[in-house]
Design a protein around this motif. Structure first.
Motif, mmCIF file in Angstrom:
data_model
loop_
_atom_site.group_PDB
_atom_site.id
_atom_site.type_symbol
_atom_site.label_atom_id
_atom_site.label_comp_id
_atom_site.label_asym_id
_atom_site.label_seq_id
_atom_site.Cartn_x
_atom_site.Cartn_y
_atom_site.Cartn_z
ATOM 1 N N ARG A 39 0.734 -1.376 0.035
ATOM 2 C CA ARG A 39 -0.144 -0.199 0.216
ATOM 3 C C ARG A 39 0.985 1.128 0.355
ATOM 4 O O ARG A 39 0.347 2.327 -0.656
ATOM 5 N N ASP A 40 1.479 1.051 0.817
ATOM 6 C CA ASP A 40 2.510 2.613 0.610
ATOM 7 C C ASP A 40 3.970 2.569 -0.861
ATOM 8 O O ASP A 40 4.440 3.101 -1.038
ATOM 9 N N GLY A 41 3.889 1.529 -1.763
ATOM 10 C CA GLY A 41 4.249 1.505 -3.090
ATOM 11 C C GLY A 41 5.317 0.820 -3.032
ATOM 12 O O GLY A 41 6.524 1.063 -3.770
ATOM 13 N N ARG A 42 6.014 0.388 -1.887
ATOM 14 C CA ARG A 42 6.824 -0.834 -1.851
ATOM 15 C C ARG A 42 6.392 -1.768 -3.018
ATOM 16 O O ARG A 42 5.677 -2.352 -2.567
ATOM 17 N N ILE A 43 7.851 -1.987 -3.814
ATOM 18 C CA ILE A 43 8.143 -3.281 -4.484
ATOM 19 C C ILE A 43 8.940 -4.140 -3.709
ATOM 20 O O ILE A 43 9.696 -3.922 -3.785
ATOM 21 N N ILE A 44 8.312 -5.350 -3.704
ATOM 22 C CA ILE A 44 8.973 -6.264 -2.421
ATOM 23 C C ILE A 44 8.874 -7.785 -3.800
ATOM 24 O O ILE A 44 8.468 -7.799 -4.575
ATOM 25 N N GLU A 45 10.563 -7.825 -3.265
ATOM 26 C CA GLU A 45 10.494 -9.117 -4.117
ATOM 27 C C GLU A 45 10.076 -10.539 -3.672
ATOM 28 O O GLU A 45 10.034 -10.677 -2.469
ATOM 29 N N GLY A 46 9.499 -11.245 -4.217
ATOM 30 C CA GLY A 46 8.766 -12.624 -3.901
ATOM 31 C C GLY A 46 9.730 -13.993 -3.837
ATOM 32 O O GLY A 46 10.179 -13.738 -3.793
ATOM 33 N N ARG A 47 8.664 -14.598 -4.883
ATOM 34 C CA ARG A 47 9.723 -15.786 -5.255
ATOM 35 C C ARG A 47 10.555 -15.552 -6.190
ATOM 36 O O ARG A 47 10.062 -14.998 -7.134
ATOM 37 N N PRO A 48 11.872 -16.067 -6.290
ATOM 38 C CA PRO A 48 13.116 -15.999 -6.987
ATOM 39 C C PRO A 48 12.376 -15.877 -8.349
ATOM 40 O O PRO A 48 11.836 -16.806 -8.549
ATOM 41 N N LEU A 49 12.986 -14.741 -8.784
ATOM 42 C CA LEU A 49 12.399 -14.558 -10.703
ATOM 43 C C LEU A 49 13.322 -15.542 -11.514
ATOM 44 O O LEU A 49 12.678 -16.627 -12.557
ATOM 45 N N HIS A 50 13.722 -16.912 -10.679
ATOM 46 C CA HIS A 50 14.755 -17.918 -11.394
ATOM 47 C C HIS A 50 14.202 -19.075 -11.294
ATOM 48 O O HIS A 50 13.876 -20.449 -12.279
ATOM 49 N N PHE A 51 13.008 -18.956 -10.510
ATOM 50 C CA PHE A 51 11.722 -20.554 -10.252
ATOM 51 C C PHE A 51 10.019 -19.537 -11.356
ATOM 52 O O PHE A 51 9.426 -18.148 -11.087
ATOM 53 N N GLN A 52 9.832 -20.034 -11.987
ATOM 54 C CA GLN A 52 8.939 -20.118 -12.307
ATOM 55 C C GLN A 52 7.526 -19.803 -10.852
ATOM 56 O O GLN A 52 7.512 -20.586 -10.343
ATOM 57 N N GLY A 53 6.538 -19.181 -11.629
ATOM 58 C CA GLY A 53 5.503 -18.811 -10.292
ATOM 59 C C GLY A 53 4.148 -19.790 -10.960
ATOM 60 O O GLY A 53 4.382 -20.510 -11.166
ATOM 61 N N ALA A 54 3.647 -19.253 -9.819
ATOM 62 C CA ALA A 54 2.015 -19.668 -9.098
ATOM 63 C C ALA A 54 0.791 -19.072 -9.208
ATOM 64 O O ALA A 54 1.033 -18.884 -8.251
ATOM 65 N N HIS A 55 0.241 -18.564 -10.310
ATOM 66 C CA HIS A 55 -0.389 -16.832 -9.975
ATOM 67 C C HIS A 55 -1.137 -17.274 -11.491
ATOM 68 O O HIS A 55 -2.021 -16.823 -10.847
ATOM 69 N N VAL A 56 -0.971 -18.014 -12.444
ATOM 70 C CA VAL A 56 -2.608 -18.277 -13.764
ATOM 71 C C VAL A 56 -2.380 -19.410 -13.344
ATOM 72 O O VAL A 56 -1.575 -20.288 -14.304
ATOM 73 N N LYS A 57 -3.428 -19.941 -13.210
ATOM 74 C CA LYS A 57 -3.296 -21.511 -13.665
ATOM 75 C C LYS A 57 -3.285 -22.150 -14.989
ATOM 76 O O LYS A 57 -3.383 -21.687 -15.430
#
Ligand SMILES: [Zn+2]
Length: 259
Positions: A165-183
């Motif tokens: 909400r404060d606009g921080r861009i936060i790293e989640g799953r490391p980018l060299h791993f495929q994500g899990a967000h769109v089935k």
């Protein structure tokens, strides 16, 4: 001859001045009769140059990176809040280690193997009104726990980047791993999640500005064309990213504010 020239110069200047006045009046008239913009008023102004720099993709060194990580991973409190990398425009990039000590479970993860699209989400749970770091980090750990727990069983939090909400861009799953967000559509797809439920609230201006910055940078870095920047509902049937963010994403794309 001299005086004639002076006179004619003066009269030209006067004529010019009156023309200017007429021009302004005309323009004003046109402005008031111009149709209103079709898209919502919450679009942040473009902010060139984008000065936030997402860190380079690198192979991380996880301390507990082994096959027994599943049994040993615990939800330890995250270390102290992260004042890292605050560029002049005030957008803060927060690395993964600032909010979690839980390592990804490699056995449950696929390698990304290149990026060719970006998908924007909302969290879609309870509305989020907090913008302080402690509550944000706690919420991220909760999402990670849910994603890695029995109901999902994933190798890490599903998204690659989260914008709070404060606009921080936060790293989640490391980018060299495929994500899990769109089935069924996670291959080569960066997942950017905007924290909150935008069927119940509107995103903050800081969030919208950071969405624009983060997506634009990711597009540049990975050479993702505008036509490959999606929202979740444009790929799968879902309300994500919510009725208060979807039109803004459409407008950001259509009006050239991304990339
Ligand atoms: Zn989504």
């Amino acid at each position: 001859v001299k005086s004639t020239r002076k006179l004619s110069r003066r009269s030209l200047l006067l004529a010019g001045a009156s023309l200017t006045v007429v021009g302004c009046a005309k323009q004003n008239g046109m402005l008031t009769s111009r149709p209103r913009p079709l898209w919502p008023t919450v679009i942040p102004a473009p902010q060139p140059p984008h000065t936030v720099s997402l860190p380079p993709v690198r192979e991380p060194v996880y301390q507990h990176y082994s096959s027994d990580v599943a049994s040993s991973h615990t939800y330890a409190p995250a270390p102290a809040p992260p004042p890292q990398q605050v560029p002049s425009n005030g957008v803060q990039f927060v690395p993964r280690h600032a909010w979690t000590r839980v390592s990804p479970i490699r056995a449950r993860l696929n390698n990304m193997g290149g990026v060719n699209r970006i998908t924007v989400h909302h969290e879609g749970w309870k509305a989020v009104w907090f913008d302080n770091w402690a509550d944000t980090a706690e919420r991220l750990r909760l999402i990670q726990k849910f994603h890695m727990g029995d109901s999902r069983g994933w190798g890490d939090i599903g998204y690659h980047y989260i914008i709070d909400r404060d606009g921080r861009i936060i790293e989640g799953r490391p980018l060299h791993f495929q994500g899990a967000h769109v089935k069924a559509n996670n291959e080569n797809n960066i997942g950017v999640m905007v924290l909150g439920n935008f069927d119940k609230q509107t995103p903050s201006l800081k969030q919208l500005s950071s969405v624009q910055i983060a997506v634009s940078q990711l597009m540049k870095r990975h050479r993702v064309p505008l036509g490959r920047v999606y929202t979740h509902q444009e790929i799968n049937p879902t309300s994500c990213p919510g009725s208060n963010l979807q039109p803004t994403m459409v407008a950001l794309r259509r009006n050239g504010h991304l990339g």
